[in-house]
Design a protein around this motif. Structure first.
Motif, PDB file in Angstrom:
ATOM      1  N   ALA A  59      -6.763   2.711 -10.202  1.00  0.00           N
ATOM      2  CA  ALA A  59      -6.114   2.610  -8.896  1.00  0.00           C
ATOM      3  C   ALA A  59      -6.809   1.573  -8.014  1.00  0.00           C
ATOM      4  CB  ALA A  59      -6.097   3.967  -8.208  1.00  0.00           C
ATOM      5  N   LEU A  90      -5.171  -2.056  -6.554  1.00  0.00           N
ATOM      6  CA  LEU A  90      -5.166  -2.487  -5.153  1.00  0.00           C
ATOM      7  C   LEU A  90      -5.864  -3.839  -4.983  1.00  0.00           C
ATOM      8  CD1 LEU A  90      -5.942   0.962  -3.469  1.00  0.00           C
ATOM      9  CD2 LEU A  90      -3.801  -0.334  -3.298  1.00  0.00           C
ATOM     10  N   GLN A 143      -2.790   6.063  -0.113  1.00  0.00           N
ATOM     11  CA  GLN A 143      -3.847   5.149  -0.549  1.00  0.00           C
ATOM     12  C   GLN A 143      -4.703   4.773   0.648  1.00  0.00           C
ATOM     13  OE1 GLN A 143      -1.415   2.139  -2.522  1.00  0.00           O
ATOM     14  NE2 GLN A 143      -2.121   2.872  -4.514  1.00  0.00           N
ATOM     15  N   VAL A 183       0.852  -1.193   0.000  1.00  0.00           N
ATOM     16  CA  VAL A 183       0.000   0.000   0.000  1.00  0.00           C
ATOM     17  C   VAL A 183       0.887   1.241   0.000  1.00  0.00           C
ATOM     18  CG1 VAL A 183      -1.793   1.281   1.216  1.00  0.00           C
ATOM     19  CG2 VAL A 183      -1.824  -1.226   1.199  1.00  0.00           C
ATOM     20  N   ALA A 219     -10.640   4.469  -3.593  1.00  0.00           N
ATOM     21  CA  ALA A 219      -9.744   5.043  -4.612  1.00  0.00           C
ATOM     22  C   ALA A 219     -10.500   6.102  -5.411  1.00  0.00           C
ATOM     23  CB  ALA A 219      -9.219   3.950  -5.545  1.00  0.00           C
TER      24      ALA A 219
END
Length: 489
Positions: free
Chosen positions: A192, A196, A173, A169, A187
């Motif tokens: 993005a 993740l 974030q 991470v 996000a």
């Protein structure tokens, strides 16, 4: 119509279909643990509600049990409960119920219900095949969200028996709940978010050999549930087939007071297979030494019993397969062990392959029904000559649940089921009953053996036909061990 209205209509439709099914089934079928997954519905669960955050839209888990009436055996039925002494019945029923409860805990999993996927979901997830080792962190494959537009994207994941983590991470974030059962990711753009999600890992929280978990995956008013199989991998146990039948098959038998027949059996085996190993389990009252090339005689305490002898004999097998024969059988010119092995090797999942004794294949199917929860137990029916169709690739073979007392067994598979030594005198089908659902069984025409002419043997006959008490003890065993209330033969 709006998306939410479509979803509500879908839930109503599914519930209406369930009510219609209840009306049509008239309590003849049990339908349980149906999970209806919908984005904007409520949780209906008879106990614990999961620790979802308020941001996770509630999921309705509808558990319907359209309970059947107690099962019943048809035809010539034996009520096994009647075999239990009245004075002991109450205590036995209590112990039996507790053992059954524990056995169900061992055998049932969190994935025992049905998962119904939502329509037109933007969620991508592993719907099947995600397997992890206990306590080992593993990337969850395929997690993603596919939508158009939006400024802020938030997803949540929740596991019941494990913890979730996002690897690597970056500063800034927004990931909440690292190494916990509930994980939240926010996000500002879809790329993005999916980056993740591609780094989400799952790890079970408790060490178990095999179980399952259900992970809830939520985005806006959409939710999916995907399964996780948690399993400790086992080490392979392989048998070297070697060059010929002698390294592939061991012939095993159990003898009791029938040395004359046993010697004839060995002579006929040696005429066809001079070097194959023969194992004899012997619990005769007065034993005689059996000698011969590659013949192993294992002496038991006197009259210890039929199934105890089977266990002893098979425990000494070192080959991949064993051939079970009775001590009064007779090898013929047509007896062909190589054909047995060829079929078993062609169907690796096959565990037991039966032949015929003087033309009698004596194959059958078994029908088992669970009774009501907390009821008297299940019902078992045996259908002689019943089968489930031909064995693929072998038109003269049929898939069954039980075969005659002349069969080739896969050594490791049969050992896992075993032979209950409580059955001392009259038993065979009981081994196959215990193996129901665990052994794949077939019967083939053309796999033959003969039977010797019967001779008068009063000492043997007393044990072979012991009377009513043996039958009563067998029924008591069915009542407790197999959790049955009735049996139809």
């Amino acid at each position: 119509m709006s998306t939410n209205k479509w979803k509500k209509a879908f839930v109503v439709l599914v519930l209406a279909e369930a009510l219609l099914a209840l009306f049509l089934l008239r309590k003849c079928t049990t339908i349980s643990n149906i999970l209806l997954i919908s984005g904007d519905s409520e949780v209906v669960d008879e106990g614990k509600e999961s620790a979802h955050t308020e941001k996770i839209k509630k999921t309705r888990i509808v558990e319907r049990s359209l309970s059947s009436t107690s099962c019943s055996c048809r035809g010539k039925t034996t009520d096994v409960k009647n075999s239990v002494e009245a004075a002991k019945l109450s205590a036995i029923m209590t112990r039996r119920a507790e053992e059954y409860r524990k056995q169900q805990l061992r055998d049932t999993t969190d994935l025992g219900g049905m998962l119904i996927s939502p329509p037109n979901s933007p969620l991508q997830y592993p719907s099947h095949g995600f397997t992890v080792h206990p306590l080992k962190k593993t990337l969850v494959p395929g997690l993603a969200v596919h939508v158009d537009g939006g400024k802020v994207f938030e997803v949540s994941l929740h596991a019941f028996h494990g913890v979730l983590t996002v690897e690597k991470v970056a500063p800034g974030q927004d990931v909440q709940g690292q190494n916990q059962s509930s994980l939240s990711i926010v996000a500002t753009n879809l790329t993005a978010l999916n980056d993740l999600l591609a780094q989400v890992t799952y790890s079970s929280a408790v060490y178990v050999l095999k179980t399952e978990d259900l992970v809830h995956f939520t985005f806006e008013d959409h939710e999916a549930i995907f399964p996780v199989t948690i399993e400790r991998p086992s080490i392979p146990v392989l048998y070297d087939l070697g060059a010929d039948i002698n390294s592939q098959v061991t012939i095993v038998t159990k003898t009791f007071l029938r040395y004359r027949e046993l010697k004839v059996l060995i002579q006929t085996i040696r005429a066809k297979y001079p070097d194959i190993r023969i194992i004899i389990a012997d619990d005769s009252l007065k034993t005689e030494k059996v000698v011969g090339h590659n013949v192993d005689q294992y002496l038991m305490p006197p009259a210890k019993g039929w199934f105890a002898g089977r266990n002893l004999a098979i425990s000494q097998v070192t080959t991949k397969y064993f051939l079970w024969v009775d001590d009064d059988f007779l090898f013929l010119n047509e007896t062909n062990l190589e054909m047995f092995v060829e079929i078993m090797e062609s169907v690796p999942k096959l565990d037991v392959l039966g032949g015929s004794v003087v033309g009698d294949r004596f194959y059958f199917t078994l029908e088992h029904e669970d009774g009501e929860p907390g009821g008297d137990g299940g019902c078992l029916s045996r259908q002689k000559n019943g089968h489930y169709g031909t064995l693929p690739g072998f038109q003269d073979c049929v898939l069954v649940d039980g075969v005659v007392n002349f069969f080739l067994g896969r050594t490791d598979a049969v050992r896992r089921v075993g032979f209950d030594p409580m059955l001392q005198r009259v038993a065979h089908s009981e081994f196959l009953m215990d193996g129901l659902g665990r052994l794949l069984v077939a019967s083939c025409a053309g796999l033959v053996i003969g039977h010797q002419k019967r001779h008068s043997n009063k000492a043997y006959g007393k044990f072979r036909h012991p009377g009513k008490s043996t039958v009563v003890n067998k029924l008591r065993l069915h009542y407790f061990k197999n959790h049955l209330k009735c049996v139809t033969y």
